[in-house]
Design an enzyme around this catalytic site. Structure first.
Site: not given
Ligand code: 5GP
Length: 180
Positions: A102-103, A106, A155, A168
């Site tokens: 995963e990138d 969050d 963010f 990206r």
């Molecule tokens: P989660 O389901 O853990 O809340 O979110 C995961 C997804 O939300 C990540 O794969 C990403 O696409 C997006 N995301 C969460 N935080 C960030 C952030 O700080 N920057 C960006 N660009 N995307 C985020």
């Protein structure tokens, strides 16, 4: 390194590519150690994880495979919590050692949902590698096994992470500048 702007927002340099590369190498070495005698299958979660997955996969100096899936749970700068699978998994992962790449984790909702889905396919083990992790934002019971960097609840963009599809291709990670 200088600030960048997207959608009228200013972002400042946060994690430089050299630090990312060094950390990726450390994670790859750890994965190699943990997966000794196995042929792990890396599952790259598109779109954001592709630069991290490409670097990590090449740095893991062992027999391994990689495949790609796509999920979406994010609109603009706030999580919708709605996760939908866009491209499914065609590989058989039964009895495999699987490493989800995963990138960013969050809230953890995306990875939690994915893990629940993949568990049904009976892998031998399921591990999570994420470039970035925001522990303060976590609301799900998930714990990434390999974390590049723990970061605060702000963010970020770059190195695969986007703002409405852009940014990206930045080589470094940038953080939203407050009160800019
Ligand atoms: P989660 O389901 O853990 O809340 O979110 C995961 C997804 O939300 C990540 O794969 C990403 O696409 C997006 N995301 C969460 N935080 C960030 C952030 O700080 N920057 C960006 N660009 N995307 C985020």
């Amino acid at each position: 390194m200088k600030e960048v702007q997207y959608n009228g927002l200013t972002f400042e340099p946060y994690i430089e590519k050299e630090r990312i590369a060094a950390r990726v190498k450390e994670l790859a070495d750890q994965i190699k150690k943990d997966c000794e005698g196995k042929v792990p299958l890396f599952i790259c979660v598109l779109n954001g994880a592709f630069p991290f997955a490409a670097d990590l996969f090449r740095a893991v100096d062992m027999d391994a495979e990689i495949t790609f899936i796509r999920l979406k749970s994010y609109e603009g700068m706030s999580s919708t919590g709605v996760v939908k699978e866009v491209i499914g998994l065609s590989e058989n992962i039964k009895d495999r050692t699987v490493i989800i790449v995963e990138d960013i984790v969050d809230t953890g909702k995306t990875i939690h949902r994915l893990i629940e889905d993949l568990k049904k396919k009976e892998p031998a083990e399921l591990k999570i590698a994420t470039l970035l992790f925001k522990p303060e934002a976590l609301v799900c019971d998930v714990k990434p096994d390999y974390v590049g960097f723990e970061i605060p609840k702000k963010f970020v963009i770059g190195f695969g992470l986007d703002l409405d599809g852009m940014a990206r291709n930045l080589e470094d990670v940038y953080q939203l500048k407050e009160n800019a």
